[in-house]
Design an enzyme around this catalytic site. Structure first.
Site, PDB file in Angstrom:
ATOM      1  N   VAL A  72      34.975  45.689  49.297  1.00 48.57           N
ATOM      2  CA  VAL A  72      34.572  45.165  47.979  1.00 48.57           C
ATOM      3  C   VAL A  72      34.890  46.194  46.902  1.00 48.57           C
ATOM      4  CG1 VAL A  72      32.673  44.312  46.544  1.00 48.57           C
ATOM      5  CG2 VAL A  72      32.700  43.804  48.993  1.00 48.57           C
ATOM      6  N   GLY A 105      53.485  43.897  41.083  1.00 43.84           N
ATOM      7  CA  GLY A 105      52.984  44.161  42.428  1.00 43.84           C
ATOM      8  C   GLY A 105      51.481  44.014  42.585  1.00 43.84           C
ATOM      9  N   ARG A 164      53.184  45.787  63.276  1.00 39.58           N
ATOM     10  CA  ARG A 164      53.775  44.555  63.805  1.00 39.58           C
ATOM     11  C   ARG A 164      55.207  44.817  64.267  1.00 39.58           C
ATOM     12  NH1 ARG A 164      52.315  39.377  60.464  1.00 39.58           N
ATOM     13  NH2 ARG A 164      53.329  40.631  58.884  1.00 39.58           N
ATOM     14  N   LYS A 200      34.011  38.650  48.572  1.00 38.06           N
ATOM     15  CA  LYS A 200      33.328  39.861  48.098  1.00 38.06           C
ATOM     16  C   LYS A 200      31.911  39.532  47.615  1.00 38.06           C
ATOM     17  CE  LYS A 200      37.689  42.059  46.802  1.00 38.06           C
ATOM     18  NZ  LYS A 200      38.718  42.140  45.758  1.00 38.06           N
TER      19      LYS A 200
END
Ligand SMILES: NC(=O)C1=CN([C@@H]2O[C@H](COP(=O)(O)OP(=O)(O)OC[C@H]3O[C@@H](n4cnc5c(N)ncnc54)[C@H](O)[C@@H]3O)[C@@H](O)[C@H]2O)C=CC1
Ligand SMILES: N[C@@H](CC=O)C(=O)O
Ligand code: NA
Length: 433
Positions: free
Chosen positions: A133, A188, A47, A206
């Site tokens: 998944v 995190g 980006r 999932k």
């Protein structure tokens, strides 16, 4: 003379993308030997060119023109941007331009997999997504390939690392939900906006992917009944502990007999499971998936379900496969939805409930509570009274009944004059009836 390189474009260079870059660089010689040709990273779409990255990317490879990169004649596009758009348009464009695609994007696959698979078929190219998944855990390939000759009946698992970390903290340290979430964010595991994890959207996506592969039908995210963990209280966790159980966010996909024949039931919700159940020992941000099939019996897949490096491992595995396929001019196994099954609504799905009720401690209350269960034809497995007088509490665990009957029972309990408060309602799994 060395073979023509397999040219790879990477879309997104965040947690997963940066680890893909690292592995491509560090394992370049092995990858070449395994694929049969050099695997060359020819562009990385980002980006912002000046963003801080976990890995150094040669400036000449970086571009903000993702659309231009996928249309530049590369052999493989790896999409690790996430979200619906522009990821969907970029994948479609990649396939139209003849590239094979590897993606980790469960949100997109569970919302609009049909469009992507149709485009892959039309282009005659591979679309692989093992990383979508349970991160590093090989689970989609076993379902698609190893179990292709068996009949899978159930897929049951912990498929979200963030919520498992939070529930584990609540269980081991007695922390409340908010405190445990803050710890997950500090370490995190959880995003700054943890809604997709905490409210079960990630696990539901999932579950949709798992159910589709397991039962050879199309299941989308909105077919999955979804409840997150934001309502799980320290009292729920303590109540589970007293029963010798632990609370986990489970994804449960079943092949069931519906009113019109075989159907799929897919749900994501917190549930109490006995501490003796193998899923109870899945700690911190780990994932585990149980598969039950007719011939194989029970299989369990366990490992790191999140994190840049583990997820990149699954991405690289797919990358090697699609690169080999290109060199041999073949396609791997595609989507199989021939079974075309209906989806059973949650109300008709049979589950078991644990209900903790603060009651007046007087004669006849237990009978009155039992009667509300009987009215809905819900059979009780155990009742336990704890506390006395003002602190009296009944803890009821039901036998299996339809979710509709069980939730109607809880609604009726809440209306009873003898009931001060229904303090905990949770489904029970992994136990004998
Ligand atoms: N982080 C994990 O543990 C796992 C992630 N995944 C999936 O992997 C994918 C990537 O996840 P993360 O790396 O964790 O996310 P992330 O947010 O760390 O990285 C995504 C990157 O894509 C970039 N990006 C956004 N729009 C872009 C655009 N138009 N062009 C180029 N770059 C753009 C962002 O700036 C960011 O650097 C998602 O689909 C996620 O669901 C799957 C399994 C585990
Ligand atoms: N946010 C997910 C990681 C990727 O699937 C999780 O916590 O499990
Ligand atoms: Na996986």
């Amino acid at each position: 003379m060395s073979a023509t390189p397999v040219r790879v474009a990477l879309l997104g260079c965040g947690s997963v993308g940066s680890q893909v870059v690292r592995l491509l660089r560090e394992q370049s010689a092995d990858l070449e030997a395994r694929v049969g040709a050099p695997v060359e990273l020819v562009g990385v779409a980002v980006r912002r060119l000046d963003a801080r990255r976990e890995v150094e990317v040669p400036e000449g490879l970086l571009t903000t023109d993702a659309a231009g990169l996928v249309a530049s004649g590369v052999d493989v596009v790896v999409e690790v941007i996430g979200g619906i758009e522009p990821a969907r348009s970029l994948i479609l464009s990649a396939l139209e331009h003849g590239a094979s695609v590897v993606t980790a994007n469960k949100a997109l696959l569970a919302e609009d997999g049909a469009t992507l698979f149709a485009a892959a078929d039309k282009a005659g190219r591979d679309l692989y997504f093992e990383a979508s998944v349970a991160g590093a855990i090989p689970i989609l390939r076993p379902l698609r390939e190893s179990l292709a000759g068996d009949r899978v009946r159930r897929v049951l698992g912990i498929v979200n690392g963030t919520t498992n970390f939070i529930l584990d903290k609540m269980d081991t340290s007695g922390a409340g939900f908010t405190e445990a979430l803050e710890e997950a964010q500090a370490l995190g595991y959880a995003e700054a906006d943890p809604t997709a994890d905490v409210e079960g959207f990630d696990a539901a996506a999932k579950a949709a992917i798992l159910a589709s592969l397991a039962f050879h039908t199309r299941v989308v995210a909105t077919d999955v009944h979804r409840e997150g963990i934001s309502e799980v209280s320290a009292a729920d966790v303590a109540s589970a502990r007293q029963m010798g159980s632990v609370v986990k966010l489970l994804a449960i996909c079943d092949l069931v007999e519906g009113p019109d024949g075989p159907a799929v039931s897919a749900r994501v919700h917190p549930a109490m499971i006995p501490r003796s159940h193998p899923l109870a020992s899945v700690r911190e941000a780990y994932n585990a998936v149980f598969v039950e099939s007719d011939a194989a019996g029970q299989l369990m897949f366990y490992g790191p379900g999140a994190g840049g490096s583990p997820t990149a491992s699954a991405v690289l595995g797919d990358l090697v496969t699609v690169a080999r396929n290109r060199l041999q001019d073949v396609r791997g196994v595609g989507e199989s939805t021939y079974a075309d099954l209906g989806v059973l609504p949650m109300g008709a799905t049979t589950t078991r409930y644990h209900v903790a009720i603060d009651v007046e401690d007087k004669a006849g209350v237990l009978a009155a509570v039992a009667q509300e269960f009987a009215k809905q034809d819900v059979s009780i497995q155990t009742v336990r009274q704890q506390g006395r007088g003002e602190d009296a509490q009944l803890v009821v665990v039901s036998h299996r009944a339809t979710d509709e009957a069980l939730s109607a029972t809880v609604a009726a309990l809440r209306e009873m004059s003898e009931v001060r408060e229904v303090t905990s309602v949770m489904r029970v799994e992994g136990d004998s009836e």
